[in-house]
Design a protein around this motif. Sequence first.
Motif, PDB file in Angstrom:
ATOM      1  N   PRO A   1       0.805  -1.228   0.000  1.00 30.57           N
ATOM      2  CA  PRO A   1       0.000   0.000   0.000  1.00 30.57           C
ATOM      3  C   PRO A   1       0.833   1.272   0.000  1.00 30.57           C
ATOM      4  N   VAL A   2       1.997   1.249   0.646  1.00 34.01           N
ATOM      5  CA  VAL A   2       2.849   2.450   0.658  1.00 34.01           C
ATOM      6  C   VAL A   2       3.406   2.710  -0.739  1.00 34.01           C
ATOM      7  N   ASN A   3       3.813   1.650  -1.424  1.00 34.25           N
ATOM      8  CA  ASN A   3       4.294   1.809  -2.796  1.00 34.25           C
ATOM      9  C   ASN A   3       3.194   2.350  -3.706  1.00 34.25           C
ATOM     10  N   VAL A   4       1.973   1.869  -3.519  1.00 38.80           N
ATOM     11  CA  VAL A   4       0.841   2.346  -4.323  1.00 38.80           C
ATOM     12  C   VAL A   4       0.613   3.838  -4.080  1.00 38.80           C
ATOM     13  N   ILE A   5       0.596   4.247  -2.823  1.00 39.44           N
ATOM     14  CA  ILE A   5       0.342   5.658  -2.506  1.00 39.44           C
ATOM     15  C   ILE A   5       1.465   6.538  -3.043  1.00 39.44           C
ATOM     16  N   ALA A   6       2.712   6.078  -2.909  1.00 36.17           N
ATOM     17  CA  ALA A   6       3.836   6.847  -3.460  1.00 36.17           C
ATOM     18  C   ALA A   6       3.676   7.021  -4.970  1.00 36.17           C
ATOM     19  N   ASP A   7       3.284   5.954  -5.662  1.00 32.55           N
ATOM     20  CA  ASP A   7       3.073   6.043  -7.110  1.00 32.55           C
ATOM     21  C   ASP A   7       1.892   6.944  -7.446  1.00 32.55           C
ATOM     22  N   MET A   8       0.809   6.836  -6.688  1.00 36.35           N
ATOM     23  CA  MET A   8      -0.357   7.682  -6.937  1.00 36.35           C
ATOM     24  C   MET A   8       0.014   9.159  -6.828  1.00 36.35           C
ATOM     25  N   LEU A   9       0.845   9.473  -5.826  1.00 33.97           N
ATOM     26  CA  LEU A   9       1.231  10.869  -5.597  1.00 33.97           C
ATOM     27  C   LEU A   9       2.379  11.314  -6.501  1.00 33.97           C
ATOM     28  N   GLY A  10       2.971  10.363  -7.208  1.00 38.87           N
ATOM     29  CA  GLY A  10       4.119  10.700  -8.053  1.00 38.87           C
ATOM     30  C   GLY A  10       5.377  10.927  -7.253  1.00 38.87           C
ATOM     31  N   LEU A  11       5.525  10.226  -6.117  1.00 41.30           N
ATOM     32  CA  LEU A  11       6.722  10.335  -5.285  1.00 41.30           C
ATOM     33  C   LEU A  11       7.691   9.208  -5.633  1.00 41.30           C
ATOM     34  N   ASP A  12       8.919   9.357  -5.213  1.00 45.48           N
ATOM     35  CA  ASP A  12       9.964   8.391  -5.534  1.00 45.48           C
ATOM     36  C   ASP A  12       9.851   7.174  -4.614  1.00 45.48           C
TER      37      ASP A  12
END
Length: 406
Positions: free
Chosen positions: A135-146
């Motif tokens: 879920p953390v990887n998904v949220i980072a990708d959703m927000l466009g974070l590294d």
Amino acid sequence: MPTAQQVTDILSPEFAADPYPAYRVMRDSAPLLWHEATRSYIVSRYEDVERVFKDDRFTTDNYDWQLEPVHGRTILQLSGREHAVRRALVAPAFRGSDLREKFLPLIERNSRELIDAFRRTGSADLVTDYATRFPVNVIADMLGLDKADHPRFHRWYTSVIAFLGNLSQDPEVAAAGERTRVEFAEYMLPVVRQRREHPGDDLLSTLCAAEIDGVSMSDEDIKAFCSLLLAAGGETTDKAIAGIFANLLLHPEQLAAVREDRGLVPAAFAETLRYTPPVHMIMRQTATEVTLSGGTVPAGATVTCLIGAANRDGSRYRDPDRFDVFRDDLTTTTAFSAAADHLAFALGRHFCVGALLAKAEVETGVNQLLDAMPDLRLAEGFDPVEKGVFTRGPQSLPVRFTPVTD
């Protein structure tokens, strides 16, 4: 009103080890319990917790001290029109076409990448290798974070959740939470400013541009929402995925049924949210004096809602201490909406805005993991143990399986 001395204390090691017997005693004989250490009234019956979530006399003013020190001011603290507008700004990303078209492919890819790391090995820990990362990887990708910053995100959200559940007021936990707010702001605010100048196709850019009736989100608003999203979306989905597999692995006949009929995956998720919810406690504050089962709560008091107790209330669910994906007194079709008849996402105007995102993540993850591990079983001699009081779930889930050959 019964006192805390007559019930296993929620801060005791015995409660942390297994809260369910204490929940039963509270529901039966102490449905409204004053708890001196947390200076709060504890409610445990389904009808009372449901009412607290739905009745406007119970506010979220408690988040002023419970969350603001680590997140900044968030949507959870707002009410009335201010809350409605802010929620309308962020909600579209978590439902409908945005979720389906923009984020579902991202969810599927993130799940697949994590499974690729162990699908040929025949063994994995579904918590450390998958659930805490997905879920953390998904949220980072959703927000466009590294995503390379994953270790920092995980440390931050773990610190925030510890602060939220710091019922014993441990000063080290409090200090770590407040440090997290500073560190996250230093990381996030420059990214927000950069995204305002150079928007992309990510959720962060959408939040920067969103406007309703002339109201838009400030840099601080967006930073606080991203902090909330990482913590709430990371911790809860992490524990939900681990919980589903722990429950199914301990009930092999139900695991076999879900594997055979993937239409049961939403039911397995809904029943896990009822039986072993990721969040066991949510607080509210009274605006006026209110009468509940067992007595009256004065105005301005903190109320601790025991979701873990309410979701096993025998007056609401038949055989409530049994995990059963086939139960007919839990409605799967509404389980991820504000009409849910379990309490794991709260109810009312502060119903979890990310419920459908969690559903998409969990269903994707469960299906992909079942495909990759056809004879999934617990590692020999391992018994899943839940940990946590405020949030709760397995900390480890080692499994074995025969790898699928290409």
